[in-house]
Write an enzyme that holds these catalytic residues in place. Structure first.
Site, mmCIF file in Angstrom:
data_model
loop_
_atom_site.group_PDB
_atom_site.id
_atom_site.type_symbol
_atom_site.label_atom_id
_atom_site.label_comp_id
_atom_site.label_asym_id
_atom_site.label_seq_id
_atom_site.Cartn_x
_atom_site.Cartn_y
_atom_site.Cartn_z
ATOM 1 N N THR A 1 0.835 -1.211 0.000
ATOM 2 C CA THR A 1 0.000 0.000 0.000
ATOM 3 C C THR A 1 0.865 1.254 0.000
ATOM 4 O O THR A 1 0.647 2.184 -0.782
ATOM 5 C CB THR A 1 -0.920 -0.009 1.249
ATOM 6 O OG1 THR A 1 -1.789 -1.138 1.159
ATOM 7 C CG2 THR A 1 -1.737 1.261 1.354
ATOM 8 N N THR B 1 13.647 5.467 10.264
ATOM 9 C CA THR B 1 14.589 4.374 10.540
ATOM 10 C C THR B 1 14.061 3.076 9.942
ATOM 11 O O THR B 1 12.896 2.722 10.132
ATOM 12 C CB THR B 1 14.787 4.217 12.067
ATOM 13 O OG1 THR B 1 15.243 5.477 12.560
ATOM 14 C CG2 THR B 1 15.791 3.133 12.394
ATOM 15 N N CYS C 1 -9.219 -6.633 1.959
ATOM 16 C CA CYS C 1 -9.598 -5.265 2.341
ATOM 17 C C CYS C 1 -11.088 -5.026 2.252
ATOM 18 O O CYS C 1 -11.614 -4.129 2.874
ATOM 19 C CB CYS C 1 -8.909 -4.251 1.441
ATOM 20 S SG CYS C 1 -7.164 -4.401 1.509
#
Ligand code: PLP
Length: 390
Positions: free
Chosen positions: A72, A238, A327
């Site tokens: 996504t 990070t 979904c």
């Protein structure tokens, strides 16, 4: 009760070797890859090794692989950045796309006034490349074509090479959502001139929350998450070292065993298809899912009676399947994909089922699925027969 998992297009179970590799990183490699000391540099080396491995299989350079949190995010980054930074004013797409592409395109229309053009599929979910060429010929606007490689519901495969060539010919950018095909099919991006593509580790026995975007060199694409200079400033934050190492291990296993895994899964799919034909002679298969022009992991069945509770009932029998993409599986309506390809009669009176396989799936799993399906369908079949004889 022994359970059967047939929803591998939604997500796949983690491979044991992937778990081991990830646990080892969680325990021993906690350095921040941006730190210059040895702890950081060890973590950085792990990331770069995964990047190198992925680039090698795709026949691209490591600098073209950008780690992200999922499919996504990769698709969002690519489409939004094409509009915001590469001057895209028109997007050609189709109603078959995953929500993360479809909704992002709609947002680009709402927020940026991008023209959105849909290629309509036929009733087998195929797209016309002639129509695509016509659309590409007939506009002066800078265009992005975004079409998925394999459909996650019906498995139809797009001819990536042909679409990429067409886009090149008419100077359009080409993005393909390759989430269902990465690490399942051999993709050679030195031959296929696609500009952007996406990957998600959990579709091939890697962890959720780890993926990457393929961004062709010198494309000019920029990141949408701003912050530090990680991933050459294309994706600040990070890096998820453990997730990326898990992705790398899952990738390596899938690439190294691709022919063995795919031939096993093709056998399973053929077996499932023939068992459906034998036990439910009036059932059909949606899209190209029962043909060679489909992803070998997906079979989409159309049962000749209406049972909106079938997913739940199969689950109670210990069989996990889905009726559309994960979904939208909570939605009462059929998915956009099925609404685009089924006629009114089919939408009204039939029941779609998506079964999707992995190399862990066995024929015994299929037998269990078929017997559970017969059990939950028996009343509907009797009722249908009675109606027909009345
Ligand atoms: N694109 C396709 C075709 C998918 O099947 C999925 C997952 O269902 C995605 C994108 C989204 O990937 P992720 O779950 O990694 O966000």
């Amino acid at each position: 009760m022994e359970k059967v998992y047939l929803d591998n297009a939604a997500t796949t179970p983690l491979n044991e070797e992937v778990i081991d590799a990830m646990v080892s990183v969680l325990r021993d490699n906690y350095g921040n890859p941006s730190s210059t000391h040895s702890f950081g540099q060890e973590a950085k080396t792990l990331l770069e090794e995964v990047r190198r491995k992925i680039a090698e299989a795709l026949r691209v350079t490591p600098g073209e692989i950008v780690f992200t949190s999922c499919g996504t995010e990769s698709n969002n980054m690519i489409i939004k950045s094409c509009v915001n930074y590469l001057g895209v004013q028109r997007i050609i797409t189709s109603p078959l796309e995953h929500k993360c592409v479809a909704e992002t395109c709609l947002e680009m229309k709402r927020l940026n006034g991008v023209e959105l053009v849909y290629l309509r599929p036929d009733n087998k979910a195929n797209l016309s490349l002639e129509k695509l060429e016509e659309l590409l010929q007939n506009s002066e606007k800078k265009t992005l074509v975004t079409l998925m490689h394999a459909n996650n519901e019906v498995g139809n495969l797009l001819d990536l090479e042909k679409v990429a060539e067409l886009c090149k010919k008419y100077d359009a950018l080409f993005h393909s959502d390759t989430v269902q095909t990465m690490a399942h099919l051999d993709l050679d991006f030195s031959k296929i001139p696609v500009d952007f593509a996406s990957c998600s580790a959990h579709k091939f026995h890697g962890p959720k929350g780890s993926g990457f975007a393929f961004v062709r060199k010198a494309s000019g694409l920029k990141g949408i998450i701003t912050g530090g200079p990680q991933e050459r400033s294309l994706r600040a934050g990070t890096e998820n070292v453990c997730g990326i190492v898990g992705l790398g291990k899952a990738w390596e296993l899938s690439i190294d065993n691709m022919s063995e895994y795919s031939s096993h899964i093709k056998d399973i799919k053929n077996y499932c298809k023939s068992e459906i034909e034998k036990n439910f002679p009036e059932a059909k298969f949606n899209g190209e899912s029962a043909t060679e022009n489909s992803l070998y992991t997906v079979l989409n069945i159309l049962l000749p009676f209406k049972n909106p509770l079938i997913g739940l009932q199969l689950d109670m029998q210990g069989v996990a399947i889905s009726q559309g993409s994960a979904c939208s599986s909570g939605a009462a309506k059929p998915s956009m994909v099925l609404m685009s390809i089924l006629d009114e009669e089919e939408l009204e009176n039939c029941t779609p089922l998506r079964v999707s396989f992995s190399h862990y799936t066995t024929k015994a799993d299929i037998d269990k699925f078929i017997s559970a399906l017969k059990e939950v369908s028996k009343d509907f079949i009797i009722e249908k027969q009675n109606t027909e004889h009345r």
